[in-house]
Enzyme design. Structure first.
Site, PDB file in Angstrom:
ATOM      1  N   ASP A 385       0.837  -1.053   0.168  1.00 24.95           N
ATOM      2  CA  ASP A 385      -0.104  -0.059   0.040  1.00 24.95           C
ATOM      3  C   ASP A 385       0.637   1.391   0.102  1.00 24.95           C
ATOM      4  O   ASP A 385       0.581   2.275   0.789  1.00 24.95           O
ATOM      5  CB  ASP A 385      -1.014   0.122   1.206  1.00 24.95           C
ATOM      6  CG  ASP A 385      -1.985   1.139   1.177  1.00 24.95           C
ATOM      7  OD1 ASP A 385      -2.544   1.347   0.091  1.00 24.95           O
ATOM      8  OD2 ASP A 385      -2.402   1.722   1.928  1.00 24.95           O
ATOM      9  N   MET A 386       2.009   1.338  -0.768  1.00 25.12           N
ATOM     10  CA  MET A 386       2.811   2.406  -0.921  1.00 25.12           C
ATOM     11  C   MET A 386       2.153   3.391  -1.965  1.00 25.12           C
ATOM     12  O   MET A 386       2.972   3.622  -2.968  1.00 25.12           O
ATOM     13  CB  MET A 386       4.101   2.112  -1.056  1.00 25.12           C
ATOM     14  CG  MET A 386       4.725   1.266   0.195  1.00 25.12           C
ATOM     15  SD  MET A 386       6.589   0.984  -0.316  1.00 25.12           S
ATOM     16  CE  MET A 386       6.532  -0.318  -1.283  1.00 25.12           C
TER      17      MET A 386
END
Length: 483
Positions: A385-386
């Site tokens: 989830d970057m």
């Protein structure tokens, strides 16, 4: 016979119409559109007075017709609050017709987006929507929705902030935006609210009060109340003030420099998904600690944090690194806002987004390398989830320096939306290309330390410890292969 006189082509209303059709227009374009001489255009502009917004110098001078918001036709002052808690005039914002605004960045220390040849540009202060320094101030995520629900009736706005226009956001900031991300406050009313808050500020929580207070704040947040900071992020959280220890100079829990914290929390029911989130909050705490301990030499800092439990919930307390002491602040901007203003690229991995920023001279020395290391670290700990809102910068002297890491955890193992907890697969480390080794190697060493630490932490569940141990073994093999 009655004579008929034609309407003057240089009437003030013609100027308003021309500027509404072509905002931020140079005087030469207005003269051509109106069919009059340049001196006549300058006379009309002078006659319009404050109704016209003018920015730029010499040949770059452009003009726009001012637009009202809820009857207000004047400027919106924008203030910054320095790291000592003193407010300063920073810039002014004016709405222009038919849309957009004018707000110069000259002298603010923020980098200025590139000029668009032949067009009005942000370099002179013209923006098609809210200026990028204000974009991260809009209510977002879990806390943003709480904020919107608390104020939408008074402001006559939709209850969902995702439905707010830029004008709606500006109105909310100017009326109630005294505690937003970064150091900027829009409008006199919001600044006065912030100043009044200093007189009636609640005392920070003493350490003995933290557990009970966090439980109450979590329950309040779940119930839909407790609108606080507009910090982004979808994970359930609340803002809090907790006291620094007696006798501490600049360090509090976890090395904190400020009583301002954001607190994420897990559910209290003991279900598998709630246990998984408790594990992930602990993993985030350990990941931030690992970044600070192992990647500082690479230019990576991390938000200070601590993990605690109370009433069946796990809490992750993260220091706000845009706050200093009780009242000081510092500027902050996300990669998402920077991308929209400087690049306009679709979502790509952080290094690919940052390369053109470095080439344009907008990144401070060492920032590209540090962000690349942090990105590799995230990949090697299973952070899926970057997104562009999870990397931020500190603007200074016209460049962007990397802000401390945050929201860094193995989201690969997050429960699904319906509460199901899927099996935890073994990580598959991506090996570096030769040019990537200078960033991959320190990131891999730090990621190995993270997995080893998590595998031995008794606060984690046995399943998470076992998975972390397997991941550590797998990553150690990859490091041997990479050489």
């Amino acid at each position: 016979m009655q004579s008929h006189c034609s309407k003057p082509v240089a009437a003030p209303e013609d100027l308003a119409t021309a500027l509404a059709r072509q905002p931020a227009a140079p005087a030469q374009d207005l003269a051509a559109r109106l069919g009059v001489s340049l001196p006549t255009v300058h006379r009309l502009l002078r006659g319009a007075g404050a109704q016209v917004v003018t920015l730029g110098r010499a040949r770059r001078t452009r003009h726009a017709w001012r637009r009202a918001l809820r009857g207000w036709l004047g400027d919106w002052p924008v203030y910054r609050i320095d790291d000592q808690g003193t407010p300063h005039a920073w810039s002014t914002l004016a709405l222009i017709a038919p849309q957009g605004c004018a707000m110069p960045l000259e002298g603010t220390g923020w980098p200025v987006p590139p000029d668009e040849p032949g067009n009005a540009s942000a370099g002179d202060g013209w923006w098609p929507g809210l200026p990028y320094p204000l974009q991260d101030l809009r209510p977002q995520g879990y806390m943003g929705r709480q904020f919107a629900r608390a104020v939408h009736e008074a402001l006559q706005l939709p209850p969902d902030p995702r439905a707010w226009s830029d004008d709606d956001v500006l109105l909310a900031l100017a009326r109630t935006g005294s505690d937003t991300v970064g150091d900027l406050v829009v409008g006199d009313e919001a600044l006065r609210h912030w100043q009044a808050g200093r007189l009636d500020a609640p005392a920070p929580l003493a350490e003995a009060e933290v557990a009970a207070a966090y439980l109450a704040l979590a329950n309040q947040a779940v119930a839909g109340g407790g609108a606080g900071s507009s910090a982004a992020g979808e994970f359930p959280k609340f803002a809090a003030l907790r006291a620094l220890p007696q006798g501490a100079d600049t360090a509090g829990p976890g090395g904190a420099r400020t009583p301002h914290v954001l607190v994420k929390f897990s559910g209290a029911g003991g279900a598998p998904a709630e246990q998984r989130w408790a594990d992930l909050l602990l993993a985030e705490h350990l990941a931030l600690h690992t970044c600070a301990a192992h990647l500082g030499a690479q230019g990576v800092a991390a938000a200070h944090s601590r993990w605690l439990q109370a009433g069946g919930r796990a809490f992750l307390e993260v220091e706000r690194f845009d706050r200093h002491g009780r009242w000081g602040r510092s500027p902050l901007v996300s990669l998402e806002a920077v991308n929209a203003a400087f690049l306009g690229l679709p979502h790509r991995p952080w290094p690919e987004m940052l390369a053109p920023l470095a080439q344009g001279g907008w990144l401070a020395e060492g920032t590209l390398h540090a962000a690349q290391v942090l990105w590799w670290f995230g990949r090697l700990i299973g952070n899926t989830d970057m997104h562009l809102g999870n990397l931020s910068f500190r603007p200074h002297n016209g460049q962007l320096a990397l802000a401390p890491a945050y929201d860094m955890l193995p989201m690969r193992y997050a429960p699904l939306g319906g509460g199901e907890t899927p099996a935890m697969p073994l990580i598959e480390p991506v090996l570096p290309l030769p040019a990537e080794r200078p960033q991959w190697q320190p990131a891999a060493a730090a990621a190995l330390a993270f997995w080893q630490t998590l595998a031995q932490d008794p606060r984690a569940s046995s399943a998470m410890r076992a998975q972390a141990g397997a991941n550590a073994h797998r990553l150690a093999q990859a490091i041997d292969i990479a050489g």
